[in-house]
Design a protein around this motif. Structure first.
Motif, PDB file in Angstrom:
ATOM      1  N   PRO A 163      48.316 -51.135 -15.183  1.00  0.00           N
ATOM      2  CA  PRO A 163      47.871 -51.162 -16.365  1.00  0.00           C
ATOM      3  C   PRO A 163      47.193 -52.986 -16.261  1.00  0.00           C
ATOM      4  N   GLN A 164      47.919 -53.721 -15.873  1.00  0.00           N
ATOM      5  CA  GLN A 164      47.620 -55.477 -15.581  1.00  0.00           C
ATOM      6  C   GLN A 164      46.830 -55.514 -14.198  1.00  0.00           C
ATOM      7  N   ALA A 165      46.114 -54.764 -13.586  1.00  0.00           N
ATOM      8  CA  ALA A 165      45.551 -54.952 -12.275  1.00  0.00           C
ATOM      9  C   ALA A 165      44.659 -55.764 -12.407  1.00  0.00           C
ATOM     10  N   SER A 166      44.306 -56.858 -10.988  1.00  0.00           N
ATOM     11  CA  SER A 166      43.259 -57.621 -11.003  1.00  0.00           C
ATOM     12  C   SER A 166      42.249 -57.244 -10.741  1.00  0.00           C
ATOM     13  N   TYR A 178      44.061 -45.199 -12.645  1.00  0.00           N
ATOM     14  CA  TYR A 178      44.906 -45.782 -11.535  1.00  0.00           C
ATOM     15  C   TYR A 178      45.329 -46.851 -13.186  1.00  0.00           C
ATOM     16  N   GLN A 179      44.976 -47.236 -13.738  1.00  0.00           N
ATOM     17  CA  GLN A 179      45.073 -48.400 -14.933  1.00  0.00           C
ATOM     18  C   GLN A 179      45.836 -48.030 -15.635  1.00  0.00           C
ATOM     19  N   ARG A 180      45.586 -45.980 -16.220  1.00  0.00           N
ATOM     20  CA  ARG A 180      45.774 -45.789 -17.448  1.00  0.00           C
ATOM     21  C   ARG A 180      47.992 -45.487 -16.952  1.00  0.00           C
ATOM     22  N   LEU A 181      48.204 -44.840 -16.135  1.00  0.00           N
ATOM     23  CA  LEU A 181      49.398 -44.705 -15.368  1.00  0.00           C
ATOM     24  C   LEU A 181      50.051 -45.656 -14.273  1.00  0.00           C
ATOM     25  N   TRP A 200      47.330 -36.195 -22.717  1.00  0.00           N
ATOM     26  CA  TRP A 200      47.568 -34.686 -21.647  1.00  0.00           C
ATOM     27  C   TRP A 200      46.593 -34.472 -22.256  1.00  0.00           C
ATOM     28  N   ALA A 201      45.342 -34.675 -23.517  1.00  0.00           N
ATOM     29  CA  ALA A 201      43.549 -34.494 -23.704  1.00  0.00           C
ATOM     30  C   ALA A 201      43.210 -35.328 -22.634  1.00  0.00           C
ATOM     31  N   ARG A 202      43.363 -36.649 -22.476  1.00  0.00           N
ATOM     32  CA  ARG A 202      42.836 -37.327 -21.355  1.00  0.00           C
ATOM     33  C   ARG A 202      42.855 -37.133 -20.304  1.00  0.00           C
TER      34      ARG A 202
END
Length: 535
Positions: A399-402, A393-396, A120-122
């Protein structure tokens, strides 16, 4: 609109060379941005001096380039006290914040908040920053374009569109490496322009530099403000110093724009060097801008009628913003007579550039003003795209995006934030007062909350994520109350909003309350543990 037709072919040529060089910088680094790491962190390989000059250029926005001389022209040197806090801020940033970011594997400044307090803080800090950047980009482009209309005779919207397209283009193709190199080039243009303008103004003062500045000193133009510790409703020396400390901790400590420069540096030592260079260089340069403002006062004070044309231009612009599409000459003259020095202050320096500087030098100074705006905007675009990729995008989502997906997101969000910032600036043309009110509201609430959350995490190790939520809500409530109290209409309708504090207290008291509450909680928890162990 009335304009000052002062630009020559040589001036236009210099300005064109500047824009071509900036775009060429982005194109040059296009091939080097084959992955997200290069686009957002430049492979963590850049020298400290380069990152430091980029920090300096980002810090010295077009608002500073125009507003600092304007403040000294209409007032005194009270605002320069803000710069005196920079050495303290730089030391704190190097000592406490830099190790957090350099040891992290993330390019996001707010990944540490997730480790400390939770996701939540991030997301809160990152979301606030992204909203803040849209407003900041809009304000910078709008305030840069406004005085430029006086020189070019262009519609302010056309200037905003041209600037928005160019700065978005080179941020889009070049990534952080292009932004940092362009910032460094622009930093030297900024310095050269300021020094040349200062020298020409100083030696062109009517009574000579010594006597003219002595007269300004006698008029209180060099005052740093009151030293009264009890004057909480005034911009005193001590308040501006405290304001500068917290505001600059927000900049050098937790602002994603600056943090990316630290991460892009080749080593810890280079990163520290970038902080010291960017911070300490601003102190004398800001003093030079205040000297320019004081010099402008000394230049025009003996014969205020020299500013008659400027007053008429500002008067016509204000009448048009208020709904009068084509005010007649008598209306313009009548309104011009009512304008104070404060109301024309941000335009006095561009007016001096247009009417008093020689051909060629004029073009260089205008390029410097554009450079100050474009540096801030390009930095905001790259840092916003970086956060949208890493924190959302990567966090939610993926995560394994090219690498291909990551680069697509970075370029798409750079374009999106550039478009949103440009639209914000265009909206300000039509709704100037409301837009600026929104800007100050967001700056006070969002900026103070972010630095308060970071300082809480650093100073109160006993505070867990649940307690942090409560403390953040209390701090945000104080910050919101003090920010809303700046609105005259709201104060009249809601008497409880009346605040005795100057607006600079917002970013001082909000985070301070959060630190104090964190200390109290830590003290209580430590005593509780001591009693339990003794039992």
């Amino acid at each position: 609109m009335k304009t000052i037709h002062a630009f020559t072919i040589i001036d236009w040529l210099i300005l064109a060379i500047y824009f071509v060089a900036i775009l060429a910088t982005g194109i040059y680094f296009w091939r080097k941005n084959r992955d997200a790491e290069q686009f957002t962190a430049a492979g963590r390989s850049l020298p400290g001096w380069l990152c430091g000059m980029s920090i300096f250029a980002t810090y010295l926005s077009s608002i500073s380039y125009l507003a600092l001389p304007g403040k000294a022209f209409a007032g005194n040197w009270n605002a320069w006290v803000f710069s005196l806090s920079l050495p303290i801020t730089a030391w704190i940033a190097v000592r406490y914040f830099l190790p957090l970011y350099r040891s992290s594997q993330s390019v996001s400044a707010y990944a540490w908040l997730e480790k400390r307090f939770g996701l939540w803080a991030r997301l809160l800090a990152s979301g606030f920053y992204l909203l803040f950047q849209v407003a900041r980009i809009g304000v910078v482009m709008y305030l840069m374009a406004l005085p430029m209309t006086i020189l070019f005779g262009w519609d302010v919207r056309d200037l905003i569109l041209v600037t928005g397209v160019i700065v978005t283009a080179y941020s889009l193709v070049g990534g952080i490496t292009a932004v940092i190199w362009a910032d460094a080039i622009q930093a030297f243009i900024l310095l050269a322009g300021a020094l040349i303008a200062f020298a020409i103004l100083l030696f062109g003062l009517p009574n000579g530099p010594v006597e003219s500045l002595q007269d300004s000193y006698q008029a209180g133009k060099f005052s740093l403000g009151s030293y009264d510790l009890t004057a909480i409703g005034q911009s005193t020396f001590w308040l501006v110093l405290a304001y500068g400390l917290f505001e600059n901790l927000k900049n050098f400590g937790v602002d994603q724009s600056y943090v990316q420069r630290y991460i892009a540096a080749s080593s810890d030592r280079s990163a520290a060097k970038s902080i010291w260079l960017g911070a300490l260089l601003y102190v004398p340069v800001s003093a030079a801008f205040f000297l320019i403002g004081t010099g402008l006062y000394a230049y025009y004070q003996p014969d205020p009628n020299q500013l008659a044309s400027l007053r008429q231009i500002v008067a016509e612009n204000q009448l048009q913003v208020n709904g009068q599409a084509a005010p007649d000459e008598s209306q313009i003259l009548a309104h011009a007579a009512t304008l104070t020095d404060q109301e024309i202050s941000d335009r006095v320096f561009p007016y001096f550039i247009a009417t008093q500087l020689p051909t060629g030098v004029r073009g260089l100074l205008i390029a410097a003003i554009f450079a100050a705006a474009m540096s801030t905007v390009s930095t905001g675009l790259n840092s916003s795209a970086t956060l949208l990729l890493s924190d959302f995008y990567q966090r939610l989502i993926a995560p394994q995006a090219s690498e291909r997906q990551q680069m697509l997101v970075l370029r798409a969000t750079t374009l999106l934030w550039g478009t949103l910032g440009t639209i914000t600036a265009l909206i300000m043309v039509r709704y100037t007062n409301n837009a600026l009110d929104i800007w100050w509201t967001m700056s006070g609430i969002l900026g103070a909350a972010i630095i308060g959350l970071f300082l809480l995490g650093l100073t109160s190790p006993q505070v867990n994520h649940r307690i942090a939520i409560g403390i953040t809500l209390v701090g945000a409530a104080l910050i919101t109350w003090m920010t809303l109290s700046l609105n005259d209409t709201l104060r009249g309708d809601f008497p409880f909003l009346n605040s005795p504090f100057h607006k600079y207290w917002i970013i001082v008291l909000g985070p301070s309350l959060m630190i104090l509450l964190g200390y109290i909680v830590s003290l209580i928890r430590n005593r509780t543990r001591t009693r339990q162990s003794e039992a």
